[in-house]
Design a protein around this motif. Sequence first.
Motif, PDB file in Angstrom:
ATOM      1  N   PRO B  36       0.837  -1.204   0.000  1.00  0.00           N
ATOM      2  CA  PRO B  36       0.000   0.000   0.000  1.00  0.00           C
ATOM      3  C   PRO B  36       0.871   1.253   0.000  1.00  0.00           C
ATOM      4  O   PRO B  36       2.069   1.177   0.255  1.00  0.00           O
ATOM      5  CB  PRO B  36      -0.781  -0.116   1.312  1.00  0.00           C
ATOM      6  N   ASN B  37       0.232   2.396  -0.269  1.00  0.00           N
ATOM      7  CA  ASN B  37       1.003   3.641  -0.264  1.00  0.00           C
ATOM      8  C   ASN B  37       1.640   3.846   1.106  1.00  0.00           C
ATOM      9  O   ASN B  37       1.013   3.579   2.126  1.00  0.00           O
ATOM     10  CB  ASN B  37       0.086   4.829  -0.587  1.00  0.00           C
ATOM     11  N   GLY B  38       2.879   4.267   1.099  1.00  0.00           N
ATOM     12  CA  GLY B  38       3.567   4.528   2.371  1.00  0.00           C
ATOM     13  C   GLY B  38       4.170   3.291   2.999  1.00  0.00           C
ATOM     14  O   GLY B  38       4.613   3.325   4.139  1.00  0.00           O
ATOM     15  N   ALA B  39       4.199   2.170   2.255  1.00  0.00           N
ATOM     16  CA  ALA B  39       4.716   0.925   2.829  1.00  0.00           C
ATOM     17  C   ALA B  39       6.238   0.873   2.826  1.00  0.00           C
ATOM     18  O   ALA B  39       6.837   0.061   3.521  1.00  0.00           O
ATOM     19  CB  ALA B  39       4.163  -0.266   2.068  1.00  0.00           C
ATOM     20  N   GLY B  40       6.870   1.753   2.050  1.00  0.00           N
ATOM     21  CA  GLY B  40       8.345   1.752   1.987  1.00  0.00           C
ATOM     22  C   GLY B  40       8.866   1.336   0.621  1.00  0.00           C
ATOM     23  O   GLY B  40      10.060   1.076   0.469  1.00  0.00           O
ATOM     24  N   LYS B  41       7.979   1.286  -0.378  1.00  0.00           N
ATOM     25  CA  LYS B  41       8.402   0.846  -1.720  1.00  0.00           C
ATOM     26  C   LYS B  41       9.406   1.822  -2.334  1.00  0.00           C
ATOM     27  O   LYS B  41      10.479   1.430  -2.787  1.00  0.00           O
ATOM     28  CB  LYS B  41       7.190   0.725  -2.667  1.00  0.00           C
ATOM     29  N   THR B  42       9.032   3.102  -2.335  1.00  0.00           N
ATOM     30  CA  THR B  42       9.904   4.081  -2.976  1.00  0.00           C
ATOM     31  C   THR B  42      11.230   4.211  -2.218  1.00  0.00           C
ATOM     32  O   THR B  42      12.292   4.340  -2.842  1.00  0.00           O
ATOM     33  CB  THR B  42       9.192   5.449  -3.077  1.00  0.00           C
ATOM     34  N   THR B  43      11.175   4.137  -0.900  1.00  0.00           N
ATOM     35  CA  THR B  43      12.419   4.201  -0.122  1.00  0.00           C
ATOM     36  C   THR B  43      13.323   3.028  -0.501  1.00  0.00           C
ATOM     37  O   THR B  43      14.531   3.205  -0.709  1.00  0.00           O
ATOM     38  CB  THR B  43      12.098   4.163   1.387  1.00  0.00           C
ATOM     39  N   THR B  44      12.729   1.839  -0.626  1.00  0.00           N
ATOM     40  CA  THR B  44      13.523   0.667  -1.020  1.00  0.00           C
ATOM     41  C   THR B  44      14.148   0.904  -2.392  1.00  0.00           C
ATOM     42  O   THR B  44      15.338   0.636  -2.603  1.00  0.00           O
ATOM     43  CB  THR B  44      12.633  -0.592  -1.073  1.00  0.00           C
ATOM     44  N   ILE B  45      13.352   1.428  -3.319  1.00  0.00           N
ATOM     45  CA  ILE B  45      13.865   1.679  -4.675  1.00  0.00           C
ATOM     46  C   ILE B  45      15.003   2.702  -4.636  1.00  0.00           C
ATOM     47  O   ILE B  45      16.027   2.540  -5.303  1.00  0.00           O
ATOM     48  CB  ILE B  45      12.710   2.124  -5.600  1.00  0.00           C
ATOM     49  N   LYS B  46      14.842   3.724  -3.826  1.00  0.00           N
ATOM     50  CA  LYS B  46      15.909   4.737  -3.720  1.00  0.00           C
ATOM     51  C   LYS B  46      17.177   4.124  -3.119  1.00  0.00           C
ATOM     52  O   LYS B  46      18.281   4.532  -3.463  1.00  0.00           O
ATOM     53  CB  LYS B  46      15.423   5.932  -2.895  1.00  0.00           C
ATOM     54  N   LEU B  47      17.004   3.171  -2.232  1.00  0.00           N
ATOM     55  CA  LEU B  47      18.177   2.478  -1.680  1.00  0.00           C
ATOM     56  C   LEU B  47      18.843   1.640  -2.767  1.00  0.00           C
ATOM     57  O   LEU B  47      20.068   1.616  -2.895  1.00  0.00           O
ATOM     58  CB  LEU B  47      17.768   1.586  -0.508  1.00  0.00           C
ATOM     59  N   LEU B  48      18.008   0.973  -3.587  1.00  0.00           N
ATOM     60  CA  LEU B  48      18.549   0.128  -4.656  1.00  0.00           C
ATOM     61  C   LEU B  48      19.325   0.960  -5.675  1.00  0.00           C
ATOM     62  O   LEU B  48      20.250   0.475  -6.319  1.00  0.00           O
ATOM     63  CB  LEU B  48      17.426  -0.620  -5.382  1.00  0.00           C
ATOM     64  N   LEU B  49      18.896   2.216  -5.832  1.00  0.00           N
ATOM     65  CA  LEU B  49      19.550   3.074  -6.827  1.00  0.00           C
ATOM     66  C   LEU B  49      20.626   3.952  -6.193  1.00  0.00           C
ATOM     67  O   LEU B  49      21.172   4.837  -6.837  1.00  0.00           O
ATOM     68  CB  LEU B  49      18.506   3.952  -7.517  1.00  0.00           C
ATOM     69  N   SER B  50      20.874   3.692  -4.927  1.00  0.00           N
ATOM     70  CA  SER B  50      21.921   4.414  -4.211  1.00  0.00           C
ATOM     71  C   SER B  50      21.617   5.908  -4.077  1.00  0.00           C
ATOM     72  O   SER B  50      22.519   6.731  -3.942  1.00  0.00           O
ATOM     73  CB  SER B  50      23.258   4.169  -4.930  1.00  0.00           C
ATOM     74  N   LEU B  51      20.335   6.252  -4.123  1.00  0.00           N
ATOM     75  CA  LEU B  51      19.953   7.650  -3.900  1.00  0.00           C
ATOM     76  C   LEU B  51      19.912   7.935  -2.408  1.00  0.00           C
ATOM     77  O   LEU B  51      20.069   9.063  -1.960  1.00  0.00           O
ATOM     78  CB  LEU B  51      18.580   7.936  -4.516  1.00  0.00           C
ATOM     79  N   LEU B  52      19.648   6.903  -1.635  1.00  0.00           N
ATOM     80  CA  LEU B  52      19.701   7.007  -0.179  1.00  0.00           C
ATOM     81  C   LEU B  52      20.862   6.135   0.278  1.00  0.00           C
ATOM     82  O   LEU B  52      21.097   5.065  -0.292  1.00  0.00           O
ATOM     83  CB  LEU B  52      18.392   6.506   0.442  1.00  0.00           C
TER      84      LEU B  52
END
Lengths: 263, 299
Positions: B36-52
């Motif tokens: 669901p929205n806010g579950a951490g999907k985008t954060t995970t993706i940003k970690l995978l792309l080394s943005l975070l």
Amino acid sequence: MKGFLLSLQSEFYKSRKTLGFWSAVLLPLLLTSLISIGFYFKSAKLAAYPGKVLWAQFSGISLGMMGTLLLPIFIIFIVYSVNSVEHKSDTWKTLFTLPIPKWSIYSAKFFYAFFLILLCLMLFVAFTIGFGNLLGLLKPELKFLDAHIEKELFDIYIKLFLGSLAILALQFVMSLIWKDFLKPMGIGFVGTIVGAILVTNVRWEYAYAFPYAQPLHAIMGLSKKIRVNSDLEIFTNEVLASMGIATAIFILGYFIVKRLSIK
Amino acid sequence: MVIQTSNLNFYFGKQPVVKSLSLQVPEQSIFGFLGPNGAGKTTTIKLLLSLLKIQEGSISIFGQELQRNRLSILSQIGSLIEQPAIYGHLTGRENLINRAKLLQVPVSRVDDMLTLVHLKDAAHKKASNYSLGMKQRLGIALAMLADPKLLILDEPTNGLDPNGIIEIRELLVKLVKDQGKTVFVSSHLLAEIERMATHVGIINHGAMVFQGSIQDLESISPPMIQVETDQIANAANFLKSAGHEVNNVTDTYITLPYTSKDAVAAINARLHNQGHKIYSIGKVQKDLEQLFLNITKNA
């Protein structure tokens, strides 16, 4: 190096249709043409001056305007425009997911802002010389063709440029961190006013160390030198301080970019 | 495995956003990253792309550790994160040319991409005038421009119309089947992932609550036969007496476990022969949706 050149090329490609880029060309063009029109219509009054004095007056107007307020404000605007392209389109995240070192992306942006300011100032030299000679041809009573100030004017603008590097670096890092224009603009504007007061009113002996005072400090009283043909010392205290501060902030800015998380 | 994370944790301040995430994305799969929205999907993706920056745990992509091989890994990834990041003052084509130059991709590929995402006619229009769907398609074209081995797409069908959604889905399936790519795609819609994914990971409140192949997910909640008929209660009793297991009876439907197509035909014939009017009968996966809701609610 390749990443740097690719990023630099991309900076040009992205900005070539923006006001940020064109203002670097339009500002010197507009200002020098307006001054030239003034000289054209006041030629009778100005005909008495010898060539050197005329050149000093002609170039001194734009130089004075740039040195006091216009150049710092222009730098604030240009530097902001280079970074706001990414803020506005939310493209930092894509830039940092490209297989290009962050160092290259950062330094290319910095260098591009640096280049735009240099371009603008060099155009001031070119347009001043060009329009001055044109006036000398159109109105022979104006003794522009009697004297040459190319070298002096070039040196003064280079000095002005080097003296403004600290502002450039400071504003660059601020507009990198902050999305909105008001913060870097506000700080830059207040800094510029304080700088002008420190140099002209207070005449503080350490004003050369304050970034926003440095451009004005660098060119104070220089149009006299055009008149008397004296040699110009480029690397004075304020210029060296400006270059030193700029280098330090440039390096610091990289560490900020390196640690920048895209939330 | 193309993507492998182990015990990935990420905090915004003190608040945990990603919790002990261990992703396993096999090669040549379409990995649906659901939540669901806010579950951490985008954060995970940003970690995978080394943005975070990784705070705890590790990420390996193409068998290489991400932090130490950032550039060589990123050179094989095409990505689309949240809303497509597009320069509004440039045209669609210029956006692609700018990226092509940065990635040293032949400019001829720009036109191929424009054709692929059906933006050829709008190629010379300013991107700020694009609709959300057009921007999304341009974002996908930008992601695919360098012909990457791995595509990481965050909600790529957001804002697309039904035709656009189908096109993107077909395109992704084709990329995996014909070109051997791997696609990691996030969504909050199960139905969308179900239609294209080969593997699924379900994340909720930052933690992985399910990970496996789409068949594994289906096996947790097997398909059902849903029958719409008149006199529901009588029909249900009749089916029970005839030896069928009936899972659920509502005012409109009878639900039975699905075994085979023939079983569906047999139930249909029996009810018909008994004089029932059958308005509809078919295999449904609806319970999967229910399962998804249950998993994400309870986790």
